[in-house]
Scaffold this active site. Structure first.
Site, PDB file in Angstrom:
ATOM      1  N   ARG A 248       0.854  -1.194   0.000  1.00  0.00           N
ATOM      2  CA  ARG A 248       0.000   0.000   0.000  1.00  0.00           C
ATOM      3  C   ARG A 248       0.886   1.239   0.000  1.00  0.00           C
ATOM      4  O   ARG A 248       1.965   1.252   0.614  1.00  0.00           O
ATOM      5  CB  ARG A 248      -0.895   0.043   1.243  1.00  0.00           C
ATOM      6  CG  ARG A 248      -2.034  -0.940   1.232  1.00  0.00           C
ATOM      7  CD  ARG A 248      -3.131  -0.558   0.241  1.00  0.00           C
ATOM      8  NE  ARG A 248      -4.263  -1.482   0.294  1.00  0.00           N
ATOM      9  CZ  ARG A 248      -4.430  -2.546  -0.499  1.00  0.00           C
ATOM     10  NH1 ARG A 248      -3.545  -2.825  -1.436  1.00  0.00           N
ATOM     11  NH2 ARG A 248      -5.487  -3.325  -0.358  1.00  0.00           N
ATOM     12  N   HIS A 296      -0.860   0.184  -9.660  1.00  0.00           N
ATOM     13  CA  HIS A 296      -1.583  -0.710  -8.741  1.00  0.00           C
ATOM     14  C   HIS A 296      -2.145  -1.935  -9.493  1.00  0.00           C
ATOM     15  O   HIS A 296      -3.355  -2.183  -9.486  1.00  0.00           O
ATOM     16  CB  HIS A 296      -2.718   0.030  -8.021  1.00  0.00           C
ATOM     17  CG  HIS A 296      -3.130  -0.654  -6.736  1.00  0.00           C
ATOM     18  ND1 HIS A 296      -3.526   0.027  -5.609  1.00  0.00           N
ATOM     19  CD2 HIS A 296      -3.210  -1.973  -6.403  1.00  0.00           C
ATOM     20  CE1 HIS A 296      -3.829  -0.841  -4.650  1.00  0.00           C
ATOM     21  NE2 HIS A 296      -3.651  -2.068  -5.117  1.00  0.00           N
TER      22      HIS A 296
HETATM   23  N1  LIG Z   1      -0.628  -4.111  -5.094  1.00  0.00           N
HETATM   24  C1  LIG Z   1      -1.560  -5.019  -5.181  1.00  0.00           C
HETATM   25  O1  LIG Z   1      -2.090  -5.252  -6.283  1.00  0.00           O
HETATM   26  C2  LIG Z   1      -1.950  -5.827  -3.972  1.00  0.00           C
HETATM   27  C3  LIG Z   1      -2.715  -6.986  -4.184  1.00  0.00           C
HETATM   28  C4  LIG Z   1      -3.051  -7.764  -3.084  1.00  0.00           C
HETATM   29  C5  LIG Z   1      -2.647  -7.400  -1.805  1.00  0.00           C
HETATM   30  N2  LIG Z   1      -1.926  -6.258  -1.629  1.00  0.00           N
HETATM   31  C6  LIG Z   1      -1.512  -5.894  -0.260  1.00  0.00           C
HETATM   32  O2  LIG Z   1      -0.760  -6.957   0.322  1.00  0.00           O
HETATM   33  C7  LIG Z   1      -1.100  -7.037   1.699  1.00  0.00           C
HETATM   34  C8  LIG Z   1      -0.690  -8.384   2.275  1.00  0.00           C
HETATM   35  O3  LIG Z   1      -1.563  -9.401   1.824  1.00  0.00           O
HETATM   36  P1  LIG Z   1      -1.533 -10.892   2.459  1.00  0.00           P
HETATM   37  O4  LIG Z   1      -2.642 -11.631   1.828  1.00  0.00           O
HETATM   38  O5  LIG Z   1      -0.173 -11.468   2.367  1.00  0.00           O
HETATM   39  O6  LIG Z   1      -1.852 -10.575   3.987  1.00  0.00           O
HETATM   40  P2  LIG Z   1      -1.770 -11.577   5.234  1.00  0.00           P
HETATM   41  O7  LIG Z   1      -1.848 -13.003   4.787  1.00  0.00           O
HETATM   42  O8  LIG Z   1      -2.727 -11.088   6.240  1.00  0.00           O
HETATM   43  O9  LIG Z   1      -0.274 -11.365   5.778  1.00  0.00           O
HETATM   44  C9  LIG Z   1       0.111 -10.204   6.433  1.00  0.00           C
HETATM   45  C10 LIG Z   1       1.513 -10.400   6.989  1.00  0.00           C
HETATM   46  O10 LIG Z   1       1.948  -9.138   7.546  1.00  0.00           O
HETATM   47  C11 LIG Z   1       2.394  -9.383   8.867  1.00  0.00           C
HETATM   48  N3  LIG Z   1       2.153  -8.207   9.708  1.00  0.00           N
HETATM   49  C12 LIG Z   1       0.991  -7.559   9.941  1.00  0.00           C
HETATM   50  N4  LIG Z   1       1.189  -6.551  10.815  1.00  0.00           N
HETATM   51  C13 LIG Z   1       2.507  -6.569  11.133  1.00  0.00           C
HETATM   52  C14 LIG Z   1       3.310  -5.796  12.008  1.00  0.00           C
HETATM   53  N5  LIG Z   1       2.820  -4.792  12.727  1.00  0.00           N
HETATM   54  N6  LIG Z   1       4.624  -6.110  12.107  1.00  0.00           N
HETATM   55  C15 LIG Z   1       5.139  -7.146  11.397  1.00  0.00           C
HETATM   56  N7  LIG Z   1       4.422  -7.928  10.553  1.00  0.00           N
HETATM   57  C16 LIG Z   1       3.116  -7.630  10.433  1.00  0.00           C
HETATM   58  C17 LIG Z   1       1.591 -10.572   9.354  1.00  0.00           C
HETATM   59  O11 LIG Z   1       2.255 -11.168  10.460  1.00  0.00           O
HETATM   60  P3  LIG Z   1       1.728 -12.552  11.102  1.00  0.00           P
HETATM   61  O12 LIG Z   1       2.117 -13.612  10.112  1.00  0.00           O
HETATM   62  O13 LIG Z   1       2.485 -12.665  12.369  1.00  0.00           O
HETATM   63  O14 LIG Z   1       0.247 -12.395  11.270  1.00  0.00           O
HETATM   64  C18 LIG Z   1       1.567 -11.431   8.110  1.00  0.00           C
HETATM   65  O15 LIG Z   1       2.761 -12.196   8.006  1.00  0.00           O
HETATM   66  C19 LIG Z   1      -2.586  -6.746   1.707  1.00  0.00           C
HETATM   67  O16 LIG Z   1      -3.014  -6.301   2.977  1.00  0.00           O
HETATM   68  C20 LIG Z   1      -2.719  -5.655   0.659  1.00  0.00           C
HETATM   69  O17 LIG Z   1      -2.632  -4.397   1.251  1.00  0.00           O
HETATM   70  C21 LIG Z   1      -1.570  -5.482  -2.678  1.00  0.00           C
END
Ligand SMILES: NC(=O)c1ccc[n+]([C@@H]2O[C@H](COP(=O)([O-])OP(=O)(O)OC[C@H]3O[C@@H](n4cnc5c(N)ncnc54)[C@H](OP(=O)(O)O)[C@@H]3O)[C@@H](O)[C@H]2O)c1
Length: 333
Positions: A248, A296
């Site tokens: 983001r 994006h």
């Molecule tokens: N550009 C694009 O087209 C696009 C597309 C899709 C997604 N995204 C972005 O990618 C993000 C991640 O997606 P995801 O599916 O991988 O999410 P996810 O499965 O919820 O994984 C989030 C990861 O971030 C870690 N995390 C959260 N808060 C943290 C903190 N304060 N300190 C350290 N680590 C932290 C979590 O730790 P834990 O493992 O310990 O819970 C987890 O490993 C989405 O939220 C979205 O914003 C972007």
């Protein structure tokens, strides 16, 4: 709980005895970027008993059971008094949790679609390889008509750090490791992935940054991760490191990146997300020789694969079964 409206689904002039009798549920679709024409046919084909209403044609707000949304207007979800479940059109939910009137008692689920995960890993692999193979330098040399070989490391000698060890971070990490990169992940809670301990928590962030010649951000945007890519954290990277932000725009302090590029602390950045989207005309990133901008697109939602996943959660809710990918609003993801 508002009762379902029991209706006879009209069979459009065909044999009336074949009309299915069913329970109609209403879903409100609201997206500022996704086209309803790509979604409505997918949803209604797979779940004919679901009436899909497209914002702003809400009808009676009390009849809406489900909301499938991307960046809903603040207050929209609160205006639906019998809403049972909020479904995000994306993997992130920051675009929903930022609503100050978000109903606290309605569960929220995010979208985890293997198709999107593959797309993100393709994007990350492309950009990490681009930075690893010094593509920004070779583009500049080509523009200047310069034929010069640069020293090149092997992938095994390149340390990549991934912020985020969730669905996207784990998959990207596995695929980068398959390409030979020396990959480390950072998450909130300690965990071991593919036999390797992840860096975890604020205390272990400096160690992750200190080893990351290429840093990839795949974190959710929360109160704790807002502006995490700032002058202080960028200074902890090895000199000449490069950044990929596909999470983001709010993670990055844009002025701090520009300063780090100007000083040589960073050698390049690939950015898919921005504080203001679309990236405003005249923004310094557009013409910066060390910045690659994409609009994006790293992992766009894909209705043919996402619709069954979304409807599975609705069926789960209706059957009283546990929801998949439920968000913890207290953690923000
Ligand atoms: N550009 C694009 O087209 C696009 C597309 C899709 C997604 N995204 C972005 O990618 C993000 C991640 O997606 P995801 O599916 O991988 O999410 P996810 O499965 O919820 O994984 C989030 C990861 O971030 C870690 N995390 C959260 N808060 C943290 C903190 N304060 N300190 C350290 N680590 C932290 C979590 O730790 P834990 O493992 O310990 O819970 C987890 O490993 C989405 O939220 C979205 O914003 C972007």
């Amino acid at each position: 709980m508002w009762p379902h409206r029991v209706i006879v689904l009209m069979n459009q002039g065909k044999n009336p005895t074949a009309c299915p009798e069913g329970v109609l549920m209403a879903l409100l679709f609201r997206s500022s970027v996704d086209s309803e024409a790509r979604w409505k046919p997918q949803l209604t084909r797979l779940m004919p008993e679901l009436e899909v209403r497209i914002w702003p044609e809400v009808g009676d707000p009390a009849e809406i059971d489900y909301a499938l949304v991307w960046r809903p207007e603040p207050g929209l979800l609160a205006s639906l008094p019998n809403l049972k479940l909020i479904l995000s059109l994306g993997a992130g939910v920051d675009h929903i949790l930022c609503d100050p009137e978000l109903p606290a008692n309605v569960p929220l689920v995010r979208l985890v679609d293997p198709y999107m995960t593959d797309a993100m890993s393709e994007y990350v692999a492309l950009q990490v390889l681009r930075l690893h193979r010094q593509d920004l330098d070779y583009r500049a040399q080509q523009d200047a008509g310069i034929w010069r070989e640069l020293d090149q490391k092997n992938a095994a000698e390149r340390r990549v750090g991934i912020l985020g060890a969730g669905a996207l971070g784990q998959d990207a990490g596995r695929k980068l490791a398959a390409l030979g990169f020396d990959v480390a992940l950072w998450g909130r809670s300690p965990k071991t992935i593919n036999g390797k301990a992840c860096h975890a928590g604020a205390a272990e962030l400096p160690a992750l940054l200190g080893r990351s010649e290429i840093l990839v951000c795949l974190l959710p945007l929360t109160d704790r991760t807002q502006a995490i890519l700032n002058a202080g954290t960028l200074a902890l990277l090895p000199r000449g490191a490069a950044l990929v932000n596909a999470a983001r725009g709010g993670h990055l302090v844009e002025e701090d990146l520009l300063a780090a590029l100007a000083s040589g602390q960073l050698s390049g950045a690939v950015l898919d997300v921005f504080r203001d989207e679309p990236l405003p005309a005249g923004h310094p990133f557009w013409r910066h020789p060390r910045v690659v901008v994409t609009p994006h697109v790293a992992a766009a939602t894909h209705p043919p694969t996402a619709a069954p996943i979304i409807l599975d959660n609705i069926r789960r809710f209706e059957a009283g079964r546990p929801l998949l990918n439920r968000v913890d609003p207290a953690q923000g993801y």
